[in-house]
Design an enzyme around this catalytic site. Structure first.
Site, short mmCIF file in Angstrom:
data_model
loop_
_atom_site.label_atom_id
_atom_site.label_comp_id
_atom_site.label_asym_id
_atom_site.label_seq_id
_atom_site.Cartn_x
_atom_site.Cartn_y
_atom_site.Cartn_z
N MET A 58 164.99 -5.39 117.55
CA MET A 58 166.35 -6.16 118.60
C MET A 58 166.89 -4.83 119.55
O MET A 58 167.78 -4.85 120.12
CB MET A 58 167.48 -6.55 117.26
CG MET A 58 167.44 -5.35 116.24
SD MET A 58 169.17 -4.26 116.78
CE MET A 58 170.58 -5.73 117.23
N TYR A 59 165.94 -3.91 118.72
CA TYR A 59 166.47 -2.66 120.09
C TYR A 59 166.14 -2.46 121.32
O TYR A 59 164.96 -2.54 121.29
CB TYR A 59 165.75 -1.37 119.01
CG TYR A 59 166.17 -1.20 117.87
CD1 TYR A 59 167.51 -1.41 117.17
CD2 TYR A 59 165.05 0.18 116.90
CE1 TYR A 59 167.96 -0.94 116.01
CE2 TYR A 59 165.73 0.85 115.59
CZ TYR A 59 167.05 -0.30 115.07
OH TYR A 59 168.09 0.57 113.93
N SER A 60 167.14 -2.74 121.85
CA SER A 60 166.65 -2.67 123.78
C SER A 60 166.35 -4.36 123.69
O SER A 60 164.57 -4.63 124.91
CB SER A 60 165.58 -1.92 124.24
OG SER A 60 166.54 -0.26 124.24
N LEU A 61 166.15 -4.74 122.48
CA LEU A 61 165.55 -6.79 122.97
C LEU A 61 163.77 -6.29 123.08
O LEU A 61 164.11 -7.23 123.63
CB LEU A 61 166.18 -7.25 123.89
CG LEU A 61 167.58 -6.94 123.42
CD1 LEU A 61 168.09 -8.39 124.82
CD2 LEU A 61 167.99 -7.09 122.30
N LYS A 87 161.55 -4.12 111.79
CA LYS A 87 162.57 -4.43 111.38
C LYS A 87 163.06 -5.91 112.03
O LYS A 87 162.67 -5.68 113.24
CB LYS A 87 164.22 -4.08 110.76
CG LYS A 87 164.30 -2.67 110.66
CD LYS A 87 166.01 -2.09 110.75
CE LYS A 87 165.64 -0.97 110.60
NZ LYS A 87 165.29 -0.19 112.02
#
Length: 324
Positions: A58-61, A87
């Site tokens: 989910m980091y920076s999608l 993750k």
């Protein structure tokens, strides 16, 4: 750089883990660096002996995983030289099955992460918090299948209640499935509620602890009321998490110890964490090279017993945070 076993596994990682949340798409968060601007951090980390890198889908999608995969291949000559953690749980889309820890989402998400990372396996695959809507048996069996398929080498969990973690581990062991070998939780000088149940449980189970936000979103790295960084000015959560009178006393003590050693506040706060017996490797974010230099130096900073006691003395119990 010293290297330590990941929990009780045979895998060795650097005592500092570089968090890759800061590298990806600047449009996602104001403080995120572009791929070109991120390269010097990976190069410096490798030169310092850091071999452990943590990201999330989910980091920076998803862009963080893409950047992580490309930069690690550019900096390291062999796949065996670095350890990649990512993750799964938070949604990347709007659909009802685009998030969570169902078998369906886990199977889709791991393949998507492998494509973005451009890897044939993930060293440490972690659940990004607990999913109360999915039976833990379904989650643990799906994760075990990933290990058996060779897509994932080890499994990890992140912030949750100790009873939830104990339940997950019990389900895995009772069914002959792969248990978690790490816990990535919220732990620093300003937030120590994990010492009540989670850390003793991890010690008993031989689970490695990978603290996130080791500098309390940067609060421990600067004098009180200093909001000079981009993240401190734009972070809407920090004012709700930190700022009590007890914290001011802790920050004063961090400053005193730092001055006595002639080092930065960040080095002292990280060194305190590294002195805690359950901690394997704190996950450090860096958007300035000085941040990375502080983290590396902290691994060699020795604090006296009386300094450790003085740093911890002002802490007062507080409501639990970071399980959502």
């Amino acid at each position: 750089m010293d290297y330590v076993r990941l929990g009780t596994t045979g895998l060795k990682v650097s005592k500092i883990c570089l968090g890759m949340m800061s590298y990806g798409d600047p449009g996602w968060r104001d403080w995120v660096l572009s791929e070109a601007d991120s390269l010097p951090f990976i190069e410096s980390a490798a030169e310092a002996g850091i071999t452990f890198f943590d990201t999330a889908d989910m980091y920076s999608l998803g862009v963080s995983e893409e950047v992580t995969g490309r930069l690690l291949k550019e900096v390291f000559s062999r796949r065996e030289e670095y350890v990649v953690a990512t993750k799964v749980r938070f949604p990347l889309g709007e659909g009802p099955n685009d998030g969570g820890l169902s078998r369906g989402h886990i199977m889709d998400a791991v393949d998507a992460s492998l494509r973005r990372l451009d890897l044939d396996h993930i060293d440490l695959y972690q659940i990004h918090r607990f999913d109360p809507e999915t039976p833990i048996e379904e989650t643990m069996q799906a994760l075990d299948d990933l290990v058996r398929a060779g897509k994932v080498r080890y499994l990890g969990a992140s912030s949750m209640a100790a009873w939830q973690f104990a339940k997950a581990q019990h389900v895995a062991v009772m069914n002959g499935w792969t248990p978690f070998v790490t816990m990535q939780n919220h732990y620093n000088l300003l937030y120590r509620e994990e010492e009540r149940e989670m850390l003793p449980q991890c010690a008993d189970m031989g689970v490695g602890v990978l603290p996130w936000s080791p500098l309390a979103r940067g609060v421990l790295a600067r004098p009180p009321a200093d909001t000079s960084t981009t993240r401190s000015r734009s972070d809407q959560f920090t004012p709700h998490l930190f700022g009590s009178d007890e914290e001011a006393a802790i920050l004063d003590e961090v400053g005193r110890v730092a001055e006595a050693h002639g080092v930065s506040r960040a080095q002292v706060a990280l060194a305190w964490l590294l002195h805690q017996p359950t901690v394997t490797a704190p996950i450090v974010g860096a958007t300035k090279l000085a941040h990375l230099e502080d983290a590396v130096a902290a691994a060699d900073l020795v604090l006296e017993e009386q300094e450790l006691e003085a740093l911890g003395a002002p802490y007062q119990p507080r409501p639990t945070l970071g399980h959502e």
